[in-house]
Write a protein that holds these residues in place. Structure first.
Motif, PDB file in Angstrom:
ATOM      1  N   GLY A  27      27.939  72.583  55.479  1.00 28.78           N
ATOM      2  CA  GLY A  27      28.343  71.541  56.421  1.00 28.78           C
ATOM      3  C   GLY A  27      29.565  70.779  55.931  1.00 28.78           C
ATOM      4  N   LEU A  28      29.538  70.368  54.665  1.00 30.34           N
ATOM      5  CA  LEU A  28      30.678  69.649  54.098  1.00 30.34           C
ATOM      6  C   LEU A  28      31.935  70.511  54.070  1.00 30.34           C
ATOM      7  CD1 LEU A  28      28.944  67.791  51.138  1.00 30.34           C
ATOM      8  CD2 LEU A  28      30.247  66.689  52.973  1.00 30.34           C
ATOM      9  N   PHE A  29      31.774  71.788  53.721  1.00 29.94           N
ATOM     10  CA  PHE A  29      32.927  72.693  53.658  1.00 29.94           C
ATOM     11  C   PHE A  29      33.540  72.891  55.038  1.00 29.94           C
ATOM     12  CE2 PHE A  29      34.548  77.046  54.150  1.00 29.94           C
ATOM     13  CZ  PHE A  29      35.597  77.007  53.242  1.00 29.94           C
ATOM     14  N   VAL A  30      32.694  73.186  56.020  1.00 25.32           N
ATOM     15  CA  VAL A  30      33.201  73.433  57.376  1.00 25.32           C
ATOM     16  C   VAL A  30      33.860  72.177  57.943  1.00 25.32           C
ATOM     17  CG1 VAL A  30      32.516  73.949  59.748  1.00 25.32           C
ATOM     18  CG2 VAL A  30      31.556  75.275  57.865  1.00 25.32           C
ATOM     19  N   TRP A  31      33.204  71.022  57.751  1.00 26.27           N
ATOM     20  CA  TRP A  31      33.749  69.779  58.304  1.00 26.27           C
ATOM     21  C   TRP A  31      35.106  69.439  57.689  1.00 26.27           C
ATOM     22  CZ3 TRP A  31      32.054  66.419  62.108  1.00 26.27           C
ATOM     23  CH2 TRP A  31      32.720  65.207  62.176  1.00 26.27           C
ATOM     24  N   THR A  32      35.185  69.449  56.353  1.00 23.49           N
ATOM     25  CA  THR A  32      36.448  69.087  55.688  1.00 23.49           C
ATOM     26  C   THR A  32      37.536  70.127  55.963  1.00 23.49           C
ATOM     27  OG1 THR A  32      35.599  70.126  53.654  1.00 23.49           O
ATOM     28  CG2 THR A  32      35.356  67.745  53.861  1.00 23.49           C
ATOM     29  N   LEU A  33      37.143  71.399  56.070  1.00 27.64           N
ATOM     30  CA  LEU A  33      38.131  72.439  56.367  1.00 27.64           C
ATOM     31  C   LEU A  33      38.732  72.224  57.752  1.00 27.64           C
ATOM     32  CD1 LEU A  33      39.556  75.131  55.711  1.00 27.64           C
ATOM     33  CD2 LEU A  33      37.576  76.296  56.743  1.00 27.64           C
ATOM     34  N   GLY A 121      13.106  57.997  58.391  1.00 18.18           N
ATOM     35  CA  GLY A 121      13.589  58.531  57.121  1.00 18.18           C
ATOM     36  C   GLY A 121      14.351  59.832  57.299  1.00 18.18           C
ATOM     37  N   LYS A 122      13.820  60.729  58.122  1.00 20.09           N
ATOM     38  CA  LYS A 122      14.495  62.004  58.354  1.00 20.09           C
ATOM     39  C   LYS A 122      15.808  61.799  59.101  1.00 20.09           C
ATOM     40  CE  LYS A 122      10.479  65.096  58.181  1.00 20.09           C
ATOM     41  NZ  LYS A 122      11.077  66.081  57.255  1.00 20.09           N
ATOM     42  N   PHE A 123      15.800  60.891  60.068  1.00 25.80           N
ATOM     43  CA  PHE A 123      17.038  60.602  60.797  1.00 25.80           C
ATOM     44  C   PHE A 123      18.095  60.004  59.869  1.00 25.80           C
ATOM     45  CE2 PHE A 123      19.428  57.097  62.791  1.00 25.80           C
ATOM     46  CZ  PHE A 123      20.279  57.844  63.598  1.00 25.80           C
ATOM     47  N   LEU A 124      17.700  59.058  59.017  1.00 27.36           N
ATOM     48  CA  LEU A 124      18.659  58.428  58.102  1.00 27.36           C
ATOM     49  C   LEU A 124      19.210  59.428  57.087  1.00 27.36           C
ATOM     50  CD1 LEU A 124      17.035  54.930  57.398  1.00 27.36           C
ATOM     51  CD2 LEU A 124      18.964  55.483  58.894  1.00 27.36           C
ATOM     52  N   SER A 125      18.389  60.379  56.684  1.00 31.19           N
ATOM     53  CA  SER A 125      18.885  61.382  55.736  1.00 31.19           C
ATOM     54  C   SER A 125      19.971  62.239  56.377  1.00 31.19           C
ATOM     55  CB  SER A 125      17.726  62.267  55.258  1.00 31.19           C
ATOM     56  OG  SER A 125      17.196  63.046  56.321  1.00 31.19           O
ATOM     57  N   ALA A 126      19.754  62.663  57.628  1.00 30.23           N
ATOM     58  CA  ALA A 126      20.768  63.445  58.334  1.00 30.23           C
ATOM     59  C   ALA A 126      22.005  62.602  58.615  1.00 30.23           C
ATOM     60  CB  ALA A 126      20.191  63.999  59.641  1.00 30.23           C
ATOM     61  N   SER A 127      21.804  61.335  58.980  1.00 35.09           N
ATOM     62  CA  SER A 127      22.933  60.447  59.264  1.00 35.09           C
ATOM     63  C   SER A 127      23.743  60.175  58.002  1.00 35.09           C
ATOM     64  CB  SER A 127      22.439  59.122  59.851  1.00 35.09           C
ATOM     65  OG  SER A 127      21.771  59.334  61.077  1.00 35.09           O
ATOM     66  N   GLY A 128      23.062  60.036  56.856  1.00 40.05           N
ATOM     67  CA  GLY A 128      23.766  59.810  55.600  1.00 40.05           C
ATOM     68  C   GLY A 128      24.646  60.987  55.222  1.00 40.05           C
ATOM     69  N   LEU A 129      24.136  62.206  55.424  1.00 44.24           N
ATOM     70  CA  LEU A 129      24.938  63.388  55.134  1.00 44.24           C
ATOM     71  C   LEU A 129      26.120  63.479  56.095  1.00 44.24           C
ATOM     72  CD1 LEU A 129      25.477  65.995  53.635  1.00 44.24           C
ATOM     73  CD2 LEU A 129      23.762  67.125  55.078  1.00 44.24           C
ATOM     74  N   TYR A 130      25.878  63.161  57.358  1.00 43.97           N
ATOM     75  CA  TYR A 130      26.966  63.176  58.345  1.00 43.97           C
ATOM     76  C   TYR A 130      28.034  62.142  58.007  1.00 43.97           C
ATOM     77  CZ  TYR A 130      29.287  62.700  62.874  1.00 43.97           C
ATOM     78  OH  TYR A 130      30.219  62.625  63.878  1.00 43.97           O
ATOM     79  N   LEU A 131      27.619  60.962  57.565  1.00 45.62           N
ATOM     80  CA  LEU A 131      28.569  59.930  57.155  1.00 45.62           C
ATOM     81  C   LEU A 131      29.394  60.398  55.957  1.00 45.62           C
ATOM     82  CD1 LEU A 131      29.702  57.053  57.368  1.00 45.62           C
ATOM     83  CD2 LEU A 131      27.797  56.287  55.946  1.00 45.62           C
ATOM     84  N   LEU A 132      28.756  61.103  55.028  1.00 42.65           N
ATOM     85  CA  LEU A 132      29.476  61.645  53.873  1.00 42.65           C
ATOM     86  C   LEU A 132      30.546  62.632  54.323  1.00 42.65           C
ATOM     87  CD1 LEU A 132      29.687  61.820  50.772  1.00 42.65           C
ATOM     88  CD2 LEU A 132      27.955  63.625  50.847  1.00 42.65           C
ATOM     89  N   MET A 133      30.244  63.420  55.347  1.00 43.86           N
ATOM     90  CA  MET A 133      31.231  64.355  55.879  1.00 43.86           C
ATOM     91  C   MET A 133      32.439  63.613  56.441  1.00 43.86           C
ATOM     92  SD  MET A 133      28.834  67.096  57.879  1.00 43.86           S
ATOM     93  CE  MET A 133      27.591  68.074  57.017  1.00 43.86           C
ATOM     94  N   ILE A 134      32.174  62.541  57.200  1.00 45.17           N
ATOM     95  CA  ILE A 134      33.268  61.769  57.781  1.00 45.17           C
ATOM     96  C   ILE A 134      34.149  61.179  56.688  1.00 45.17           C
ATOM     97  CG2 ILE A 134      33.833  59.722  59.136  1.00 45.17           C
ATOM     98  CD1 ILE A 134      31.395  60.254  60.838  1.00 45.17           C
ATOM     99  N   LEU A 135      33.533  60.604  55.665  1.00 48.57           N
ATOM    100  CA  LEU A 135      34.301  60.007  54.573  1.00 48.57           C
ATOM    101  C   LEU A 135      35.124  61.058  53.839  1.00 48.57           C
ATOM    102  CD1 LEU A 135      31.641  57.522  53.127  1.00 48.57           C
ATOM    103  CD2 LEU A 135      33.585  57.006  54.624  1.00 48.57           C
ATOM    104  N   ALA A 136      34.561  62.258  53.664  1.00 52.66           N
ATOM    105  CA  ALA A 136      35.300  63.327  52.998  1.00 52.66           C
ATOM    106  C   ALA A 136      36.522  63.730  53.822  1.00 52.66           C
ATOM    107  CB  ALA A 136      34.388  64.535  52.773  1.00 52.66           C
ATOM    108  N   GLY A 137      36.365  63.766  55.149  1.00 50.59           N
ATOM    109  CA  GLY A 137      37.495  64.113  56.001  1.00 50.59           C
ATOM    110  C   GLY A 137      38.572  63.054  56.006  1.00 50.59           C
ATOM    111  N   LEU A 138      38.173  61.793  55.884  1.00 52.34           N
ATOM    112  CA  LEU A 138      39.143  60.695  55.931  1.00 52.34           C
ATOM    113  C   LEU A 138      40.020  60.619  54.691  1.00 52.34           C
ATOM    114  CD1 LEU A 138      37.060  57.801  57.538  1.00 52.34           C
ATOM    115  CD2 LEU A 138      38.863  59.176  58.591  1.00 52.34           C
ATOM    116  N   VAL A 139      39.710  61.428  53.675  1.00 54.05           N
ATOM    117  CA  VAL A 139      40.590  61.483  52.498  1.00 54.05           C
ATOM    118  C   VAL A 139      41.994  61.918  52.920  1.00 54.05           C
ATOM    119  CG1 VAL A 139      41.013  62.672  50.318  1.00 54.05           C
ATOM    120  CG2 VAL A 139      38.706  61.888  50.888  1.00 54.05           C
TER     121      VAL A 139
END
Length: 264
Positions: A27-33, A121-139
């Protein structure tokens, strides 16, 4: 405090699953790519248009500055919203479907955790990973403050990122609900994509000649509320809409889990 610790335990458990499998890394690779590709081509187009505008200004006079926010940041945010439509099912399809397949959902039901705590808890875990993807892209965007002579305005970037997160979180909440309906991850993923496409296309009902009914339908489209945020305009109705969709999705997921417990 006990409720918060229980939710945090679920989040930690899910993150172990995400990063212990290819899901988070892919997910992180595809999003940042894709973010990098969209940003690169958008930036190339912006430079080309800026050079043309400078040449025309030298010949005929007129303004030479183009808005980097309008020509680069906003299109990238809108393109990544399309990516979020397909990334979100990958993050949610296993949340409850895998628990059902492995038979561990019954263990959660007999634990001191409430159904609502598990869902949140499950929703927040998915949302946290999604937020990490956004932050990685904003680099990519952050680099412009280092190398650009005239850096972009930061408010539209923040509001655009907020809109992108809220749109994705709406998908994640509804995907969490879909995951409670089946024990097959693939089925959950396909159903989630179909649901998200339906939520997306509702916004297409809006047009200058649309009647009150079609305008009401278009208001339910998730993309209709992203446009102003991508422009840097924070309207309370857009925030309330996304939060309402998130709460509604979590409510459906909670009711689905409770009904399955009673049937069992």
């Amino acid at each position: 405090m006990t409720a918060l610790r229980n939710v945090a335990a679920i989040v930690q458990k899910e993150w172990h699953h995400y990063f212990g499998s290819p899901i988070a890394w892919v997910g992180l690779f595809v999003w940042t790519l894709l973010f990098g590709i969209f940003f690169y081509f958008g930036f190339t187009f912006f430079l080309e248009m800026s050079m043309r505008a400078s040449q025309q200004a030298m010949q005929y006079g007129g303004p030479t500055r183009l808005s980097i926010n309008e020509m680069l940041i906003r299109p990238v945010i809108q393109n990544m919203a399309v990516v979020a439509l397909f990334i979100a099912p990958m993050l949610t399809m296993r949340l409850f479907a895998e628990e059902k397949r492995q038979g561990t959902l019954e263990l959660l039901a007999t634990s001191p955790l409430s159904d609502l705590q598990v869902v949140v808890g499950k929703f927040l875990s998915a949302s946290g990973l999604y937020l990490l993807m956004i932050l990685a892209g904003l680099v990519n965007v952050a680099l412009m403050w280092t190398y650009a002579e005239t850096p972009p305005e930061w408010p539209p970037i923040l509001t655009g990122a907020l809109g992108l997160f809220l749109l994705g979180a709406s998908f994640l909440a509804m995907g969490t609900f879909v995951s409670t309906l089946t024990r097959n991850q693939i089925v959950a993923g396909i159903l989630s994509v179909c649901l998200f496409l339906g939520m997306w296309t509702l916004g297409w009902a809006d047009s200058p000649t649309a009647g009150p009914v079609m305008k009401a339908v278009s208001y339910l489209g998730v993309t209709s509320h992203l446009e102003d945020l991508a422009k840097g305009v924070v309207d309370l109705k857009d925030i309330v809409f996304y939060l309402s969709v998130i709460v509604f999705g979590l409510f459906l997921a909670h009711q689905s889990i409770e009904s399955q417990r009673w049937r069992a």
